[in-house]
Design a protein around this motif. Structure first.
Motif, PDB file in Angstrom:
ATOM      1  N   LEU A 139       0.910  -1.245  -0.087  1.00 54.15           N
ATOM      2  CA  LEU A 139       0.015  -0.003  -0.045  1.00 54.15           C
ATOM      3  C   LEU A 139       0.900   1.302  -0.111  1.00 54.15           C
ATOM      4  CD1 LEU A 139      -2.714  -1.131   2.541  1.00 54.15           C
ATOM      5  CD2 LEU A 139      -3.007  -1.179   0.452  1.00 54.15           C
ATOM      6  N   GLY A 140       0.513   2.228  -1.038  1.00 52.42           N
ATOM      7  CA  GLY A 140       1.160   3.374  -0.999  1.00 52.42           C
ATOM      8  C   GLY A 140       2.431   3.361  -1.934  1.00 52.42           C
ATOM      9  N   ALA A 141       2.816   2.050  -2.486  1.00 49.82           N
ATOM     10  CA  ALA A 141       3.700   1.819  -3.479  1.00 49.82           C
ATOM     11  C   ALA A 141       2.909   1.314  -4.808  1.00 49.82           C
ATOM     12  CB  ALA A 141       4.888   1.107  -2.985  1.00 49.82           C
ATOM     13  N   ASP A 142       2.611   0.043  -4.501  1.00 49.93           N
ATOM     14  CA  ASP A 142       2.151  -0.961  -5.736  1.00 49.93           C
ATOM     15  C   ASP A 142       0.594  -0.072  -5.772  1.00 49.93           C
ATOM     16  OD1 ASP A 142       4.170  -2.090  -5.975  1.00 49.93           O
ATOM     17  OD2 ASP A 142       3.484  -3.833  -4.387  1.00 49.93           O
ATOM     18  N   LEU A 162     -12.672   9.967  -6.057  1.00 47.32           N
ATOM     19  CA  LEU A 162     -12.103   8.575  -5.867  1.00 47.32           C
ATOM     20  C   LEU A 162     -10.668   8.596  -6.456  1.00 47.32           C
ATOM     21  CD1 LEU A 162     -15.021   6.184  -6.343  1.00 47.32           C
ATOM     22  CD2 LEU A 162     -14.055   7.028  -4.208  1.00 47.32           C
ATOM     23  N   THR A 163      -9.777   9.228  -5.750  1.00 45.68           N
ATOM     24  CA  THR A 163      -8.408   9.230  -6.420  1.00 45.68           C
ATOM     25  C   THR A 163      -7.475   8.377  -5.672  1.00 45.68           C
ATOM     26  OG1 THR A 163      -7.746  10.618  -4.409  1.00 45.68           O
ATOM     27  CG2 THR A 163      -8.464  12.080  -6.365  1.00 45.68           C
ATOM     28  N   ALA A 164      -7.877   7.549  -4.647  1.00 48.45           N
ATOM     29  CA  ALA A 164      -6.834   6.382  -4.216  1.00 48.45           C
ATOM     30  C   ALA A 164      -7.592   5.290  -4.797  1.00 48.45           C
ATOM     31  CB  ALA A 164      -7.114   6.341  -2.675  1.00 48.45           C
ATOM     32  N   GLN A 165      -6.545   4.008  -4.913  1.00 50.71           N
ATOM     33  CA  GLN A 165      -7.247   2.773  -5.325  1.00 50.71           C
ATOM     34  C   GLN A 165      -7.450   2.127  -4.082  1.00 50.71           C
ATOM     35  OE1 GLN A 165      -3.025   2.249  -7.059  1.00 50.71           O
ATOM     36  NE2 GLN A 165      -4.248   1.471  -8.838  1.00 50.71           N
ATOM     37  N   VAL A 166      -7.127   2.421  -2.625  1.00 45.99           N
ATOM     38  CA  VAL A 166      -7.419   1.642  -1.583  1.00 45.99           C
ATOM     39  C   VAL A 166      -7.700   2.694  -0.608  1.00 45.99           C
ATOM     40  CG1 VAL A 166      -6.941  -0.235   0.016  1.00 45.99           C
ATOM     41  CG2 VAL A 166      -5.973  -0.371  -2.022  1.00 45.99           C
ATOM     42  N   TYR A 167      -9.111   2.259   0.233  1.00 47.18           N
ATOM     43  CA  TYR A 167      -9.403   3.314   1.387  1.00 47.18           C
ATOM     44  C   TYR A 167      -9.560   2.478   2.635  1.00 47.18           C
ATOM     45  CZ  TYR A 167     -10.324   7.083  -1.929  1.00 47.18           C
ATOM     46  OH  TYR A 167     -10.474   7.974  -2.730  1.00 47.18           O
ATOM     47  N   SER A 168      -8.699   2.868   3.621  1.00 47.00           N
ATOM     48  CA  SER A 168      -8.504   2.031   4.809  1.00 47.00           C
ATOM     49  C   SER A 168      -9.084   2.563   5.995  1.00 47.00           C
ATOM     50  CB  SER A 168      -6.879   2.012   5.098  1.00 47.00           C
ATOM     51  OG  SER A 168      -6.462   3.305   4.976  1.00 47.00           O
ATOM     52  N   TYR A 169      -9.448   1.773   6.729  1.00 42.86           N
ATOM     53  CA  TYR A 169     -10.431   2.249   8.063  1.00 42.86           C
ATOM     54  C   TYR A 169      -9.924   1.273   9.232  1.00 42.86           C
ATOM     55  CZ  TYR A 169     -13.952   4.040   4.947  1.00 42.86           C
ATOM     56  OH  TYR A 169     -14.588   4.642   3.913  1.00 42.86           O
ATOM     57  N   LEU A 175     -13.301   3.321  18.644  1.00 45.09           N
ATOM     58  CA  LEU A 175     -13.409   4.407  17.806  1.00 45.09           C
ATOM     59  C   LEU A 175     -13.235   3.876  16.654  1.00 45.09           C
ATOM     60  CD1 LEU A 175     -11.592   7.302  19.794  1.00 45.09           C
ATOM     61  CD2 LEU A 175     -14.025   6.745  19.633  1.00 45.09           C
ATOM     62  N   PHE A 176     -14.030   4.349  15.342  1.00 46.95           N
ATOM     63  CA  PHE A 176     -13.686   4.129  14.123  1.00 46.95           C
ATOM     64  C   PHE A 176     -13.347   5.277  13.218  1.00 46.95           C
ATOM     65  CE2 PHE A 176     -15.803   2.864   9.999  1.00 46.95           C
ATOM     66  CZ  PHE A 176     -14.864   1.775   9.538  1.00 46.95           C
ATOM     67  N   ALA A 177     -12.214   5.102  12.603  1.00 47.45           N
ATOM     68  CA  ALA A 177     -11.943   6.076  11.425  1.00 47.45           C
ATOM     69  C   ALA A 177     -11.172   5.672  10.549  1.00 47.45           C
ATOM     70  CB  ALA A 177     -11.437   7.184  12.302  1.00 47.45           C
ATOM     71  N   GLY A 178     -10.714   6.566   9.451  1.00 47.40           N
ATOM     72  CA  GLY A 178      -9.965   6.339   8.272  1.00 47.40           C
ATOM     73  C   GLY A 178      -8.455   6.243   8.895  1.00 47.40           C
ATOM     74  N   VAL A 179      -7.479   5.446   8.482  1.00 46.09           N
ATOM     75  CA  VAL A 179      -6.376   5.462   8.941  1.00 46.09           C
ATOM     76  C   VAL A 179      -5.374   5.320   7.614  1.00 46.09           C
ATOM     77  CG1 VAL A 179      -6.401   2.847   9.083  1.00 46.09           C
ATOM     78  CG2 VAL A 179      -4.792   4.160  10.514  1.00 46.09           C
ATOM     79  N   ALA A 180      -4.271   5.708   7.799  1.00 47.00           N
ATOM     80  CA  ALA A 180      -3.294   5.903   6.781  1.00 47.00           C
ATOM     81  C   ALA A 180      -2.202   4.290   7.129  1.00 47.00           C
ATOM     82  CB  ALA A 180      -2.196   6.797   6.862  1.00 47.00           C
ATOM     83  N   LEU A 181      -2.204   3.574   6.008  1.00 51.10           N
ATOM     84  CA  LEU A 181      -1.376   2.277   6.061  1.00 51.10           C
ATOM     85  C   LEU A 181      -0.299   2.238   5.061  1.00 51.10           C
ATOM     86  CD1 LEU A 181      -4.540  -0.274   6.648  1.00 51.10           C
ATOM     87  CD2 LEU A 181      -2.789   0.645   8.296  1.00 51.10           C
ATOM     88  N   ASP A 182       0.301   3.471   4.568  1.00 51.92           N
ATOM     89  CA  ASP A 182       1.243   3.414   3.714  1.00 51.92           C
ATOM     90  C   ASP A 182       2.386   2.609   4.220  1.00 51.92           C
ATOM     91  OD1 ASP A 182      -0.407   6.380   3.711  1.00 51.92           O
ATOM     92  OD2 ASP A 182       0.571   6.110   1.608  1.00 51.92           O
TER      93      ASP A 182
END
Length: 279
Positions: A139-142, A162-169, A175-182
């Motif tokens: 994620l973040g590279a491929d 919808l600019t990203a290929q994957v959206y992460s939560y 607590l539930f929220a979006g999270v960066a998984l680069d």
């Protein structure tokens, strides 16, 4: 020439065979438990109206992955690892059999502590899925990844590009929220797939094929949870609910009593059943 069998060797062979059978059974139970936990995680998240994955995003998903209890450890250099399942949308719109996956990744910076979180990934491009089926995607590279929108943060797909290929939560401590998984890598869990589908060397491409045989029962619940989440529909209700019966005519004595002052009374038990009532 006949040779005498070695009792010790025979006992050892029986012991090894028993261990192999037991290990296979335990492994199968682990995959069943992973599917059931993933089903529970997704179902619970979608029951949170203000903090869930928007239905319009799931409707456009090419794949959905749920990784329960991802462990994140921080001691100077942080890292995360978890095991989950992934389903891919077929050309027909139906969801494929689940593929078991691993999530691993690292992060740098001063971190201390251990945290467990449930992670959900929504894939919005075919390219990202092809990478996973091929064995690995970073994620973040491929595949570009971004923290996903939640709840009513966006009421329509046109409100957010919808600019990203994957959206992460991520869900941690309620607590539930979006999270960066680069930097996190998703790989195929080959041993779990072999154990669950009872086929040595089975490939992810075989599991998600449109003509693949139906998966064992624990997979049904997870596929149904993904389907309901993507459509916003609740589990199917009975096809026909009988209409309430029409009220029957009240007994004469009850009706007459109701007419007197608007007060309704009820007759006592008949002391002489079968006889004509007194006039």
């Amino acid at each position: 020439m006949l040779t005498r069998s070695n009792p010790l060797a025979t006992q050892l062979a029986v012991l090894l065979l028993s261990c192999a059978v037991t290990t296979g059974a335990v492994a199968g139970e682990r995959q069943d438990a992973r599917l059931l936990t993933s089903t529970q995680v997704l179902s619970e998240l979608m029951r949170m109206p203000e903090q869930n994955i928007p239905t319009w995003l799931l409707e456009r998903a090419y794949a959905v992955a749920v990784i329960p209890s991802v462990i994140k450890v921080g001691l100077g250099i942080g890292g995360r690892r978890g095991k989950g399942v992934l389903v891919v949308r077929k050309d027909s719109g139906a969801w494929s059999n689940p593929t078991f996956i691993n999530l691993t990744g690292g992060s740098f910076g001063f971190q201390v502590g251990v945290q467990s979180a449930d992670v959900v990934l929504v894939f919005t491009s075919k390219q990202s899925i092809e990478g996973i089926v091929g064995g690995k995607v970073t994620l973040g590279a491929d595949a570009s990844v971004a923290a996903g929108p939640i709840g009513r943060q966006s009421s329509a797909a046109t409100d957010i590009g919808l600019t990203a290929q994957v959206y992460s939560y991520s869900r941690a401590s309620g607590l539930f929220a979006g999270v960066a998984l680069d930097g996190s890598a998703i790989t195929i869990d080959g041993s779990s797939n072999e154990s669950f589908y009872k086929k040595p060397g089975i490939l992810a491409s075989e599991i998600i094929r449109s003509d693949a045989p139906a998966a064992p029962p624990p997979a049904d619940q997870f596929i149904a949870a993904v389907k309901h989440s993507a459509t916003g529909a609740a589990p199917a209700a009975p096809a026909h609910t009988p209409a309430p019966a029409a009220p029957t005519e009240a007994p004469a004595s009850t009706a007459n009593s109701a007419d007197q002052g608007g007060v309704q009374t009820y007759p006592m038990e008949d002391p002489h059943p079968g006889q004509e009532p007194p006039q």
